[in-house]
Design a protein around this motif. Sequence first.
Motif, PDB file in Angstrom:
ATOM      1  N   VAL A 105      -4.277 132.388 -24.461  1.00 13.75           N
ATOM      2  CA  VAL A 105      -5.280 133.439 -24.278  1.00 13.75           C
ATOM      3  C   VAL A 105      -5.165 134.529 -25.348  1.00 13.75           C
ATOM      4  CG1 VAL A 105      -6.128 135.208 -22.703  1.00 13.75           C
ATOM      5  CG2 VAL A 105      -5.404 132.990 -21.806  1.00 13.75           C
ATOM      6  N   ALA A 106      -3.933 134.968 -25.641  1.00 15.77           N
ATOM      7  CA  ALA A 106      -3.755 136.073 -26.594  1.00 15.77           C
ATOM      8  C   ALA A 106      -4.272 135.740 -28.004  1.00 15.77           C
ATOM      9  CB  ALA A 106      -2.290 136.500 -26.640  1.00 15.77           C
ATOM     10  N   PRO A 107      -3.946 134.569 -28.587  1.00 11.50           N
ATOM     11  CA  PRO A 107      -4.509 134.255 -29.910  1.00 11.50           C
ATOM     12  C   PRO A 107      -6.037 134.190 -29.890  1.00 11.50           C
ATOM     13  CG  PRO A 107      -2.648 132.833 -29.446  1.00 11.50           C
ATOM     14  CD  PRO A 107      -2.963 133.546 -28.175  1.00 11.50           C
ATOM     15  N   ALA A 108      -6.612 133.664 -28.790  1.00 15.06           N
ATOM     16  CA  ALA A 108      -8.070 133.609 -28.691  1.00 15.06           C
ATOM     17  C   ALA A 108      -8.661 135.020 -28.633  1.00 15.06           C
ATOM     18  CB  ALA A 108      -8.478 132.805 -27.457  1.00 15.06           C
ATOM     19  N   ALA A 109      -8.007 135.921 -27.902  1.00 17.93           N
ATOM     20  CA  ALA A 109      -8.475 137.311 -27.830  1.00 17.93           C
ATOM     21  C   ALA A 109      -8.402 137.970 -29.198  1.00 17.93           C
ATOM     22  CB  ALA A 109      -7.635 138.097 -26.812  1.00 17.93           C
ATOM     23  N   LEU A 110      -7.335 137.681 -29.938  1.00 20.13           N
ATOM     24  CA  LEU A 110      -7.197 138.247 -31.282  1.00 20.13           C
ATOM     25  C   LEU A 110      -8.262 137.678 -32.216  1.00 20.13           C
ATOM     26  CD1 LEU A 110      -5.342 140.196 -32.871  1.00 20.13           C
ATOM     27  CD2 LEU A 110      -4.084 138.184 -33.659  1.00 20.13           C
ATOM     28  N   GLY A 111      -8.553 136.388 -32.057  1.00 17.09           N
ATOM     29  CA  GLY A 111      -9.610 135.771 -32.852  1.00 17.09           C
ATOM     30  C   GLY A 111     -10.957 136.428 -32.586  1.00 17.09           C
ATOM     31  N   ILE A 161       2.594 124.446 -27.753  1.00 19.58           N
ATOM     32  CA  ILE A 161       1.624 125.544 -27.784  1.00 19.58           C
ATOM     33  C   ILE A 161       2.129 126.770 -28.551  1.00 19.58           C
ATOM     34  CG2 ILE A 161       2.324 126.500 -25.542  1.00 19.58           C
ATOM     35  CD1 ILE A 161      -0.680 127.108 -25.043  1.00 19.58           C
ATOM     36  N   PRO A 162       3.463 127.031 -28.628  1.00 16.83           N
ATOM     37  CA  PRO A 162       3.887 128.198 -29.423  1.00 16.83           C
ATOM     38  C   PRO A 162       3.561 128.099 -30.912  1.00 16.83           C
ATOM     39  CG  PRO A 162       5.607 127.625 -27.858  1.00 16.83           C
ATOM     40  CD  PRO A 162       4.598 126.508 -27.828  1.00 16.83           C
ATOM     41  N   THR A 163       3.148 126.908 -31.391  1.00 18.25           N
ATOM     42  CA  THR A 163       2.752 126.802 -32.795  1.00 18.25           C
ATOM     43  C   THR A 163       1.520 127.651 -33.102  1.00 18.25           C
ATOM     44  OG1 THR A 163       1.498 124.780 -32.285  1.00 18.25           O
ATOM     45  CG2 THR A 163       3.745 124.499 -33.132  1.00 18.25           C
ATOM     46  N   SER A 164       0.851 128.148 -32.057  1.00 18.96           N
ATOM     47  CA  SER A 164      -0.300 129.021 -32.288  1.00 18.96           C
ATOM     48  C   SER A 164       0.114 130.353 -32.909  1.00 18.96           C
ATOM     49  CB  SER A 164      -1.058 129.278 -30.982  1.00 18.96           C
ATOM     50  OG  SER A 164      -0.255 130.019 -30.077  1.00 18.96           O
ATOM     51  N   VAL A 165       1.427 130.596 -32.981  1.00 19.07           N
ATOM     52  CA  VAL A 165       1.921 131.764 -33.726  1.00 19.07           C
ATOM     53  C   VAL A 165       1.388 131.722 -35.157  1.00 19.07           C
ATOM     54  CG1 VAL A 165       4.001 132.817 -34.695  1.00 19.07           C
ATOM     55  CG2 VAL A 165       3.980 132.104 -32.318  1.00 19.07           C
ATOM     56  N   LEU A 166       1.229 130.522 -35.694  1.00 20.04           N
ATOM     57  CA  LEU A 166       0.692 130.373 -37.055  1.00 20.04           C
ATOM     58  C   LEU A 166      -0.732 130.912 -37.142  1.00 20.04           C
ATOM     59  CD1 LEU A 166       1.984 126.767 -37.871  1.00 20.04           C
ATOM     60  CD2 LEU A 166       2.936 128.946 -38.654  1.00 20.04           C
ATOM     61  N   ILE A 167      -1.507 130.729 -36.079  1.00 17.80           N
ATOM     62  CA  ILE A 167      -2.887 131.225 -36.076  1.00 17.80           C
ATOM     63  C   ILE A 167      -2.904 132.741 -36.127  1.00 17.80           C
ATOM     64  CG2 ILE A 167      -5.029 131.366 -34.751  1.00 17.80           C
ATOM     65  CD1 ILE A 167      -4.477 128.599 -33.668  1.00 17.80           C
ATOM     66  N   THR A 168      -2.047 133.374 -35.332  1.00 16.12           N
ATOM     67  CA  THR A 168      -2.000 134.840 -35.354  1.00 16.12           C
ATOM     68  C   THR A 168      -1.516 135.339 -36.714  1.00 16.12           C
ATOM     69  OG1 THR A 168       0.222 134.880 -34.393  1.00 16.12           O
ATOM     70  CG2 THR A 168      -1.632 134.995 -32.870  1.00 16.12           C
ATOM     71  N   GLY A 169      -0.636 134.564 -37.340  1.00 20.01           N
ATOM     72  CA  GLY A 169      -0.183 134.920 -38.687  1.00 20.01           C
ATOM     73  C   GLY A 169      -1.327 134.861 -39.688  1.00 20.01           C
ATOM     74  N   ILE A 170      -2.155 133.831 -39.568  1.00 23.49           N
ATOM     75  CA  ILE A 170      -3.322 133.699 -40.452  1.00 23.49           C
ATOM     76  C   ILE A 170      -4.281 134.876 -40.247  1.00 23.49           C
ATOM     77  CG2 ILE A 170      -5.419 132.337 -40.873  1.00 23.49           C
ATOM     78  CD1 ILE A 170      -3.718 129.828 -40.263  1.00 23.49           C
ATOM     79  N   GLY A 192      -8.565 142.479 -45.776  1.00 21.60           N
ATOM     80  CA  GLY A 192      -9.903 143.004 -45.480  1.00 21.60           C
ATOM     81  C   GLY A 192     -10.923 141.934 -45.182  1.00 21.60           C
ATOM     82  N   GLN A 193     -10.471 140.804 -44.631  1.00 17.61           N
ATOM     83  CA  GLN A 193     -11.382 139.671 -44.405  1.00 17.61           C
ATOM     84  C   GLN A 193     -11.529 139.353 -42.922  1.00 17.61           C
ATOM     85  OE1 GLN A 193      -9.415 136.848 -47.178  1.00 17.61           O
ATOM     86  NE2 GLN A 193     -11.291 136.937 -48.378  1.00 17.61           N
ATOM     87  N   ILE A 194     -11.722 140.380 -42.128  1.00 16.45           N
ATOM     88  CA  ILE A 194     -12.050 140.188 -40.721  1.00 16.45           C
ATOM     89  C   ILE A 194     -13.283 141.017 -40.397  1.00 16.45           C
ATOM     90  CG2 ILE A 194      -9.686 139.675 -39.990  1.00 16.45           C
ATOM     91  CD1 ILE A 194      -9.458 142.538 -38.951  1.00 16.45           C
ATOM     92  N   GLY A 195     -13.822 140.834 -39.206  1.00 24.59           N
ATOM     93  CA  GLY A 195     -15.034 141.567 -38.826  1.00 24.59           C
ATOM     94  C   GLY A 195     -16.245 141.080 -39.597  1.00 24.59           C
ATOM     95  N   ALA A 196     -17.008 142.005 -40.118  1.00 31.17           N
ATOM     96  CA  ALA A 196     -18.236 141.657 -40.844  1.00 31.17           C
ATOM     97  C   ALA A 196     -17.958 140.905 -42.131  1.00 31.17           C
ATOM     98  CB  ALA A 196     -19.032 142.933 -41.144  1.00 31.17           C
ATOM     99  N   THR A 197     -16.740 141.035 -42.657  1.00 32.54           N
ATOM    100  CA  THR A 197     -16.374 140.353 -43.908  1.00 32.54           C
ATOM    101  C   THR A 197     -15.396 139.209 -43.650  1.00 32.54           C
ATOM    102  OG1 THR A 197     -14.605 141.988 -44.275  1.00 32.54           O
ATOM    103  CG2 THR A 197     -16.755 142.422 -45.293  1.00 32.54           C
ATOM    104  N   LEU A 198     -15.498 138.589 -42.469  1.00 33.67           N
ATOM    105  CA  LEU A 198     -14.576 137.520 -42.089  1.00 33.67           C
ATOM    106  C   LEU A 198     -14.598 136.392 -43.114  1.00 33.67           C
ATOM    107  CD1 LEU A 198     -12.607 136.531 -39.883  1.00 33.67           C
ATOM    108  CD2 LEU A 198     -14.551 135.399 -38.798  1.00 33.67           C
ATOM    109  N   PHE A 199     -13.418 135.925 -43.478  1.00 34.86           N
ATOM    110  CA  PHE A 199     -13.254 134.873 -44.481  1.00 34.86           C
ATOM    111  C   PHE A 199     -14.120 133.658 -44.144  1.00 34.86           C
ATOM    112  CE2 PHE A 199     -11.125 130.928 -45.766  1.00 34.86           C
ATOM    113  CZ  PHE A 199     -11.037 131.129 -47.139  1.00 34.86           C
ATOM    114  N   PRO A 246     -16.149 129.483 -40.005  1.00 34.57           N
ATOM    115  CA  PRO A 246     -15.206 128.402 -40.315  1.00 34.57           C
ATOM    116  C   PRO A 246     -13.781 128.662 -39.823  1.00 34.57           C
ATOM    117  CG  PRO A 246     -16.620 128.821 -42.198  1.00 34.57           C
ATOM    118  CD  PRO A 246     -16.925 129.882 -41.193  1.00 34.57           C
ATOM    119  N   VAL A 247     -13.356 129.908 -39.734  1.00 31.75           N
ATOM    120  CA  VAL A 247     -12.006 130.226 -39.263  1.00 31.75           C
ATOM    121  C   VAL A 247     -11.785 129.686 -37.848  1.00 31.75           C
ATOM    122  CG1 VAL A 247     -10.412 132.108 -38.680  1.00 31.75           C
ATOM    123  CG2 VAL A 247     -11.815 132.259 -40.746  1.00 31.75           C
TER     124      VAL A 247
END
Length: 210
Positions: free
Chosen positions: A95-101, A151-160, A168-175, A188-189
């Motif tokens: 849930v937490a990585p999805a919320a951060l996404g 499932i703890p490998t999702s730490v990599l997603i939060t790192g990304i 500066g590549q989140i929000g309106a300027t998301l990669f 695509p992210v």
Amino acid sequence: MSSSKTPRKHFSMLREFHLADFFTLGNAACGVAAVFLAMLYMHSQSLAHFYLAAAMAPAAFLFDVLDGRIARWRQQHSSLGRELDSLADVISFGVAPAALGFAAGLTGGWDWVAMIYFVCCGVSRLARYNVTAETLSEGSDKVAYFEGTPIPTSVLITGILAWLASNGQIGATLFGGAWMIGPWELHPVALVFALSGTLMISKTLHIPKL
């Protein structure tokens, strides 16, 4: 009479907890904090809140590693501990990585689908692990290998996501921008979440447990 007995029941439940279980609760607490911080970032737009939310993932991972080691050190394995660990992992690494996404800008319809799929894969993988753990352990007190990525490998997603934020590549300027596919938008992210979920539920991918 019944009301006076209720507190005793609560204390009785706490007495069933082992030392490792309190570290597992630390894992869950980090996951909940990450969700709160992600929501706080959406309100404040302060990158400090975003980074703190991302930092909760490695903190949760540390608690997750420690609870297993402490359980083996003290030889205190239990069904309660295993179920508690899975529930904590769902929060911290699902849930937490999805919320951060979502806070990072993955708000399109297809983004939702990818992240919901990711969380559902994580829940399914943990449930399958709990059911098959005894078989995979082959008579020992430790599972020999994981089916699918843990499932703890999702730490990599939060790192990304944290790395994208630092650039500066989140929000309106998301990669990667956004694609319109049918009625919904896809960033695509979000495909990183879909890939992670697919790897978690794979039965052909065997990863030795160290």
